[in-house]
Write a protein that holds these residues in place. Sequence first.
Motif, PDB file in Angstrom:
ATOM      1  N   LEU A 195      -3.654   5.616   4.284  1.00  0.00           N
ATOM      2  CA  LEU A 195      -2.672   4.528   4.280  1.00  0.00           C
ATOM      3  C   LEU A 195      -2.786   3.699   5.555  1.00  0.00           C
ATOM      4  CD1 LEU A 195       0.593   6.156   2.870  1.00  0.00           C
ATOM      5  CD2 LEU A 195      -0.364   3.994   2.111  1.00  0.00           C
ATOM      6  N   LEU A 196      -2.847   4.387   6.698  1.00  0.00           N
ATOM      7  CA  LEU A 196      -2.941   3.696   7.979  1.00  0.00           C
ATOM      8  C   LEU A 196      -4.208   2.860   8.062  1.00  0.00           C
ATOM      9  CD1 LEU A 196      -2.026   3.208  10.903  1.00  0.00           C
ATOM     10  CD2 LEU A 196      -3.224   5.318  11.536  1.00  0.00           C
ATOM     11  N   ASN A 197      -5.350   3.421   7.682  1.00  0.00           N
ATOM     12  CA  ASN A 197      -6.619   2.701   7.767  1.00  0.00           C
ATOM     13  C   ASN A 197      -6.608   1.461   6.884  1.00  0.00           C
ATOM     14  OD1 ASN A 197      -7.636   4.575   9.566  1.00  0.00           O
ATOM     15  ND2 ASN A 197      -8.649   5.807   8.005  1.00  0.00           N
ATOM     16  N   MET A 198      -6.040   1.587   5.690  1.00  0.00           N
ATOM     17  CA  MET A 198      -5.972   0.444   4.775  1.00  0.00           C
ATOM     18  C   MET A 198      -5.075  -0.650   5.358  1.00  0.00           C
ATOM     19  SD  MET A 198      -7.461   0.034   1.800  1.00  0.00           S
ATOM     20  CE  MET A 198      -7.427  -0.899   0.269  1.00  0.00           C
ATOM     21  N   ILE A 232       0.868  -1.175   0.000  1.00  0.00           N
ATOM     22  CA  ILE A 232       0.000   0.000   0.000  1.00  0.00           C
ATOM     23  C   ILE A 232       0.906   1.226   0.000  1.00  0.00           C
ATOM     24  CG2 ILE A 232      -1.942   1.126   1.146  1.00  0.00           C
ATOM     25  CD1 ILE A 232      -2.246  -1.529   2.784  1.00  0.00           C
ATOM     26  N   VAL A 233       0.771   2.072  -1.002  1.00  0.00           N
ATOM     27  CA  VAL A 233       1.687   3.206  -1.152  1.00  0.00           C
ATOM     28  C   VAL A 233       0.916   4.515  -1.204  1.00  0.00           C
ATOM     29  CG1 VAL A 233       3.325   1.741  -2.412  1.00  0.00           C
ATOM     30  CG2 VAL A 233       1.700   3.169  -3.690  1.00  0.00           C
ATOM     31  N   GLY A 234       1.635   5.588  -0.978  1.00  0.00           N
ATOM     32  CA  GLY A 234       1.048   6.903  -1.133  1.00  0.00           C
ATOM     33  C   GLY A 234       0.914   7.251  -2.602  1.00  0.00           C
ATOM     34  N   LYS A 270       7.099   3.906  -7.934  1.00  0.00           N
ATOM     35  CA  LYS A 270       6.550   3.392  -6.682  1.00  0.00           C
ATOM     36  C   LYS A 270       7.662   2.668  -5.934  1.00  0.00           C
ATOM     37  CE  LYS A 270       2.768   4.905  -8.487  1.00  0.00           C
ATOM     38  NZ  LYS A 270       2.343   6.274  -8.178  1.00  0.00           N
ATOM     39  N   THR A 271       8.333   3.401  -5.070  1.00  0.00           N
ATOM     40  CA  THR A 271       9.455   2.844  -4.318  1.00  0.00           C
ATOM     41  C   THR A 271       9.313   3.183  -2.840  1.00  0.00           C
ATOM     42  OG1 THR A 271      10.832   4.813  -4.660  1.00  0.00           O
ATOM     43  CG2 THR A 271      11.015   3.052  -6.298  1.00  0.00           C
ATOM     44  N   TRP A 272      10.003   2.382  -2.014  1.00  0.00           N
ATOM     45  CA  TRP A 272      10.127   2.681  -0.601  1.00  0.00           C
ATOM     46  C   TRP A 272      11.582   2.958  -0.289  1.00  0.00           C
ATOM     47  CZ3 TRP A 272       6.603  -1.751   1.705  1.00  0.00           C
ATOM     48  CH2 TRP A 272       5.254  -1.375   1.530  1.00  0.00           C
ATOM     49  N   MET A 273      11.813   3.743   0.753  1.00  0.00           N
ATOM     50  CA  MET A 273      13.166   4.080   1.162  1.00  0.00           C
ATOM     51  C   MET A 273      13.614   3.100   2.243  1.00  0.00           C
ATOM     52  SD  MET A 273      12.668   8.212   1.403  1.00  0.00           S
ATOM     53  CE  MET A 273      14.234   8.420   2.264  1.00  0.00           C
ATOM     54  N   LEU A 274      14.710   2.377   1.965  1.00  0.00           N
ATOM     55  CA  LEU A 274      15.245   1.409   2.910  1.00  0.00           C
ATOM     56  C   LEU A 274      16.712   1.719   3.202  1.00  0.00           C
ATOM     57  CD1 LEU A 274      13.806  -1.930   1.425  1.00  0.00           C
ATOM     58  CD2 LEU A 274      12.744  -0.387   3.080  1.00  0.00           C
ATOM     59  N   ILE A 275      17.215   1.130   4.284  1.00  0.00           N
ATOM     60  CA  ILE A 275      18.630   1.217   4.614  1.00  0.00           C
ATOM     61  C   ILE A 275      19.293  -0.091   4.186  1.00  0.00           C
ATOM     62  CG2 ILE A 275      20.320   1.502   6.466  1.00  0.00           C
ATOM     63  CD1 ILE A 275      18.655   3.975   5.967  1.00  0.00           C
ATOM     64  N   ALA A 292      -5.030  -5.031   4.556  1.00  0.00           N
ATOM     65  CA  ALA A 292      -4.977  -5.057   3.095  1.00  0.00           C
ATOM     66  C   ALA A 292      -3.564  -5.228   2.539  1.00  0.00           C
ATOM     67  CB  ALA A 292      -5.590  -3.785   2.531  1.00  0.00           C
ATOM     68  N   GLY A 293      -2.539  -5.143   3.393  1.00  0.00           N
ATOM     69  CA  GLY A 293      -1.188  -5.314   2.869  1.00  0.00           C
ATOM     70  C   GLY A 293      -0.138  -4.675   3.744  1.00  0.00           C
ATOM     71  N   LEU A 294       1.071  -4.594   3.179  1.00  0.00           N
ATOM     72  CA  LEU A 294       2.191  -3.940   3.836  1.00  0.00           C
ATOM     73  C   LEU A 294       2.188  -2.460   3.489  1.00  0.00           C
ATOM     74  CD1 LEU A 294       5.115  -6.395   2.919  1.00  0.00           C
ATOM     75  CD2 LEU A 294       3.987  -6.251   5.140  1.00  0.00           C
ATOM     76  N   ALA A 295       2.638  -1.628   4.436  1.00  0.00           N
ATOM     77  CA  ALA A 295       2.783  -0.200   4.165  1.00  0.00           C
ATOM     78  C   ALA A 295       4.029   0.313   4.872  1.00  0.00           C
ATOM     79  CB  ALA A 295       1.562   0.589   4.634  1.00  0.00           C
ATOM     80  N   GLN A 296       4.653   1.327   4.267  1.00  0.00           N
ATOM     81  CA  GLN A 296       5.769   2.012   4.924  1.00  0.00           C
ATOM     82  C   GLN A 296       5.227   3.315   5.496  1.00  0.00           C
ATOM     83  OE1 GLN A 296       9.195   3.608   2.652  1.00  0.00           O
ATOM     84  NE2 GLN A 296      10.484   2.559   4.159  1.00  0.00           N
TER      85      GLN A 296
END
Length: 306
Positions: free
Chosen positions: A230-233, A193-195, A202-207, A238-242
């Motif tokens: 995002l939080l409610n979903m 689940i992304v913004g 569509k990417t997430w920031m990781l270390i 419904a899935g993973l979110a950052q």
Amino acid sequence: MTDTTFDGIREFVAAAQSLSFTAAGLELGVTSSAVGKSVSRLEARLGVKLLHRTTRRLILTQEGETYLASCLRVLDELAETQGLLTTGQQEPIGRLRVDLPATFGRRHILPTLIEMAVRYQKLDLSVSFSERLVDIVNDGIDLVVRIGTLKDDAEIVARKLGSQCLLICATPDYLARHPAPQNRNDLLQHDCIVGWRHGTRKTWMLIDENGQTVEQEVRVKHEMGDGEMLLNMTLAGAGLAQLPTWLVQDYIERGDLVAVLERYAGAEMPIHVIWPRTRYIQPKIRMIVDELLALAQRDSIIFRPE
């Protein structure tokens, strides 16, 4: 020879705000005809149409909207300066147009703005919420708070309030149905689940293993317009979110959400307050900025200082 540079501005502002020559005349203590003639002379001097006249009301043209924003800004500055000269004290006066990120702004910035509006009765607020990068100069906005890396822009000034730290999480129910990801590439197999961002990857920031921040491609299942959605979903399973720690920490502590890929967590996004660059910063902007900087120092858990 008489200087007519500022003739008609007061009449134009009154008419533009009320969308009526009659109402403007009552406000200024003159006839509606006198207001109309003053505005017409101003339009002739500028060489543009500021107001469309109809039988029922006035309508601002695009040029009129731009000119009104400039006039209001100048009048606000004059009022603030006059207040300082007559009272010897700085006080925010006039309208302040502020744009905030939706969830973060409502939770952590708006309460301070409301408190200041109550404390300073001559301060008028116009607050909007958006996640897009607004054109602060052309949109006539006085102050913006934004989360994320800023582009170089000579027309703005930015002060960093702090940073937000990001976690990847999901509900226990979702993880019972989908094995928890063990490495970064597993995100390409999960419902993520992304913004919502128009035209961006569509990417997430990781270390990464070397402690460097990297962008990780994810498989997008749902796109949401703000952090609350995002939080409610995510809470619905419904899935993973950052999401930032300030938004999910309580849910993680209660067990409603579970953090995953924690060895890759810790990426941060800067939080800035931004305003147009001018030779003279209005007292109301300076006072709001100072208040937000003080807020950031007090709430270090939310703003995560350097």
